[in-house]
Motif scaffolding. Structure first.
Motif, PDB file in Angstrom:
ATOM      1  N   UNK A  85       0.833  -1.205   0.000  1.00  0.00           N
ATOM      2  CA  UNK A  85       0.000   0.000   0.000  1.00  0.00           C
ATOM      3  C   UNK A  85       0.867   1.255   0.000  1.00  0.00           C
ATOM      4  N   UNK A  86       1.954   1.236   0.752  1.00  0.00           N
ATOM      5  CA  UNK A  86       2.859   2.384   0.797  1.00  0.00           C
ATOM      6  C   UNK A  86       3.420   2.684  -0.589  1.00  0.00           C
ATOM      7  N   UNK A  87       3.856   1.645  -1.297  1.00  0.00           N
ATOM      8  CA  UNK A  87       4.410   1.830  -2.641  1.00  0.00           C
ATOM      9  C   UNK A  87       3.350   2.385  -3.587  1.00  0.00           C
ATOM     10  N   UNK A  88       2.127   1.856  -3.488  1.00  0.00           N
ATOM     11  CA  UNK A  88       1.043   2.317  -4.349  1.00  0.00           C
ATOM     12  C   UNK A  88       0.696   3.769  -4.055  1.00  0.00           C
ATOM     13  N   UNK A  89       0.556   4.112  -2.768  1.00  0.00           N
ATOM     14  CA  UNK A  89       0.205   5.482  -2.380  1.00  0.00           C
ATOM     15  C   UNK A  89       1.290   6.465  -2.806  1.00  0.00           C
ATOM     16  N   UNK A  90       2.541   6.108  -2.605  1.00  0.00           N
ATOM     17  CA  UNK A  90       3.634   7.015  -2.983  1.00  0.00           C
ATOM     18  C   UNK A  90       3.734   7.205  -4.492  1.00  0.00           C
ATOM     19  N   UNK A  91       3.306   6.208  -5.264  1.00  0.00           N
ATOM     20  CA  UNK A  91       3.294   6.400  -6.722  1.00  0.00           C
ATOM     21  C   UNK A  91       2.261   7.461  -7.107  1.00  0.00           C
ATOM     22  N   UNK A 118       1.158   9.867  -5.038  1.00  0.00           N
ATOM     23  CA  UNK A 118       1.626  11.151  -4.506  1.00  0.00           C
ATOM     24  C   UNK A 118       2.815  11.687  -5.311  1.00  0.00           C
ATOM     25  N   UNK A 119       3.568  10.798  -5.960  1.00  0.00           N
ATOM     26  CA  UNK A 119       4.598  11.256  -6.894  1.00  0.00           C
ATOM     27  C   UNK A 119       3.979  11.981  -8.063  1.00  0.00           C
ATOM     28  N   UNK A 151       1.285   4.592   8.486  1.00  0.00           N
ATOM     29  CA  UNK A 151       2.003   5.501   7.590  1.00  0.00           C
ATOM     30  C   UNK A 151       1.956   6.925   8.118  1.00  0.00           C
ATOM     31  N   UNK A 152       3.033   7.655   7.918  1.00  0.00           N
ATOM     32  CA  UNK A 152       3.054   9.063   8.315  1.00  0.00           C
ATOM     33  C   UNK A 152       3.530   9.929   7.141  1.00  0.00           C
ATOM     34  N   UNK A 188       3.087  16.345   3.135  1.00  0.00           N
ATOM     35  CA  UNK A 188       2.293  15.372   2.379  1.00  0.00           C
ATOM     36  C   UNK A 188       2.852  15.119   0.971  1.00  0.00           C
ATOM     37  N   UNK A 189       4.191  15.252   0.829  1.00  0.00           N
ATOM     38  CA  UNK A 189       4.791  14.948  -0.466  1.00  0.00           C
ATOM     39  C   UNK A 189       4.850  13.453  -0.697  1.00  0.00           C
ATOM     40  N   UNK A 190       5.095  12.691   0.374  1.00  0.00           N
ATOM     41  CA  UNK A 190       5.103  11.229   0.305  1.00  0.00           C
ATOM     42  C   UNK A 190       4.960  10.690   1.721  1.00  0.00           C
ATOM     43  N   UNK A 191       4.958   9.356   1.854  1.00  0.00           N
ATOM     44  CA  UNK A 191       4.726   8.741   3.156  1.00  0.00           C
ATOM     45  C   UNK A 191       5.831   7.727   3.480  1.00  0.00           C
ATOM     46  N   UNK A 192       5.990   7.461   4.754  1.00  0.00           N
ATOM     47  CA  UNK A 192       6.925   6.431   5.196  1.00  0.00           C
ATOM     48  C   UNK A 192       6.290   5.625   6.320  1.00  0.00           C
ATOM     49  N   UNK A 193       6.834   4.449   6.560  1.00  0.00           N
ATOM     50  CA  UNK A 193       6.305   3.588   7.606  1.00  0.00           C
ATOM     51  C   UNK A 193       6.576   4.190   8.982  1.00  0.00           C
ATOM     52  N   UNK A 194       5.596   4.088   9.880  1.00  0.00           N
ATOM     53  CA  UNK A 194       5.794   4.505  11.269  1.00  0.00           C
ATOM     54  C   UNK A 194       6.571   3.401  11.980  1.00  0.00           C
ATOM     55  N   UNK A 195       7.684   3.750  12.550  1.00  0.00           N
ATOM     56  CA  UNK A 195       8.504   2.738  13.213  1.00  0.00           C
ATOM     57  C   UNK A 195       7.974   2.440  14.626  1.00  0.00           C
TER      58      UNK A 195
END
Length: 368
Positions: free
Chosen positions: A320-326, A328-329, A355-356, A361-368
């Motif tokens: 989902x992160x990869x899809x969302x960032x595509x 948002x790119x 995700x944060x 809001x340029x892109x997202x990363x996993x919340x550690x």
């Protein structure tokens, strides 16, 4: 060792003129719309890249600036910026009326006449190359053009999808010596060479200053709608007579540039650019499905929704992160900060736990 030996064998076949294209893989894709694809064998793709590497430097010098797609540094973003710059120029920075016309070539790839294309290619190869290089380029060009993938193929994926391809969009239904397979590098490159004939006519004969083409999607700008209508007729006559193509009778778009030009995934206005509603809707749908416990993925050339684990696995979150960032790119190239923020606040749902947002809001990363 086997890879090296295969390359050496292919080299010998090319030198001795014993090379023949192998069986293609035929399948259908459904997103964004159903299409028939013929994927060349890996060996043949090497030959395609070899041929393009020789021809590209010659033709690149002859392509017009405003021809985009399958060219280095001439993708959708470059086309978008060019259209916006053209709109500003023709409207004198939004101080004058300006109009656009947008035209689409009907069933472009399946309607390309290989006889006409071969003549264009051979004439240019003879002009640009000499001696043995010319001879070899002409030979391999003819081999690729004469190959008919419908006579030597294997089906991959759901064969029923192929039956859903509209007849006029399938190579199985075209007349002899017509059509290029979607999926090959040479098809995209040859398509640019084919329509370069139109580009040169538009620039040298019609003298249209604000003209943009992305594959078979054409946009012209003028301060007069009458000019746009006239150019449309002249372009249609030219491609019918010279290239055996026709403009689609039902896909013309006309309007004021201030309303925005819907082109290559963006809605382009003089001072800003927006994302298509369809693109935004697709992301919202995927987020909605995720929050209902489903992950939308591409499988066997079509999109399917798979049930998520409870709670979602790290692999599912990463997908989902990869899809969302595509997405948002894509959004980063348009004026849509509020859209990006609203999407996160109102549509991410349980994804906020994993995700944060980064950099407004340029892109997202996993919340550690």
């Amino acid at each position: 060792i086997e890879l090296e030996q295969n390359l050496l064998t292919l080299q010998k076949q090319l030198i001795s003129h014993r090379y023949k294209p192998s069986r293609s893989i035929c399948f259908a894709v459904t997103y964004p719309k159903i299409r028939e694809i013929f994927a060349a064998n890996f060996k043949d793709r090497i030959v395609h890249h070899l041929l393009v590497s020789y021809l590209e430097p010659y033709f690149e010098k002859r392509f017009i600036y405003s021809s985009f797609a399958c060219r280095k540094e001439r993708g959708t973003l470059c086309a978008t910026k060019y259209i916006q710059r053209s709109i500003r120029q023709i409207s004198r920075n939004c101080t004058k009326k300006a109009y656009y016309g947008q035209f689409d070539i009907k069933s472009f790839f399946t309607c390309i006449d290989k006889g006409v294309l071969e003549k264009i290619l051979i004439e240019n190869i003879r002009k640009g190359y000499k001696g043995n290089t010319q001879k070899e380029l002409i030979w391999i060009t003819k081999v690729i053009l004469k190959n008919n993938p419908t006579q030597n193929y294997s089906i991959r994926g759901d064969s029923n999808l192929l039956k859903q391809v509209p007849p006029h969009k399938s190579l199985f239904n075209v007349s002899k010596n017509k059509g290029l397979p979607i999926g090959n590098l040479t098809s995209q490159f040859f398509a640019n060479i084919y329509l370069n004939e139109l580009d040169q006519y538009v620039k040298r004969v019609l003298k249209i200053k604000y003209y943009t083409r992305y594959v078979d999607d054409i946009v012209v700008l003028s301060n007069s709608l009458e000019d746009v209508y006239r150019w449309r007729k002249q372009i249609d006559i030219f491609i019918k007579q010279k290239l055996k193509l026709t403009l689609h009778p039902n896909k013309d778009k006309y309007g004021s540039v201030y309303s925005g030009v819907d082109f290559v995934g963006y809605v382009i206005k003089p001072r800003y650019t927006l994302s298509r509603q369809r693109v935004v809707g697709n992301l919202k749908n995927k987020l909605k499905l995720f929050n209902r416990g489903l992950l939308l993925i591409s499988q066997n050339q079509k999109q399917i929704a798979l049930p998520l684990h409870t709670p979602p696995s790290k692999e599912e979150i990463t997908k989902m992160l990869a899809m969302i960032n595509s997405y948002y790119g894509h959004f980063r190239h348009v004026n849509c900060f509020n859209l990006r923020k609203n999407m996160y606040e109102n549509h991410f749902g349980c994804l906020k736990e994993y995700l944060e947002p980064v950099n407004e809001y340029s892109y997202f990363k996993l919340i550690k």
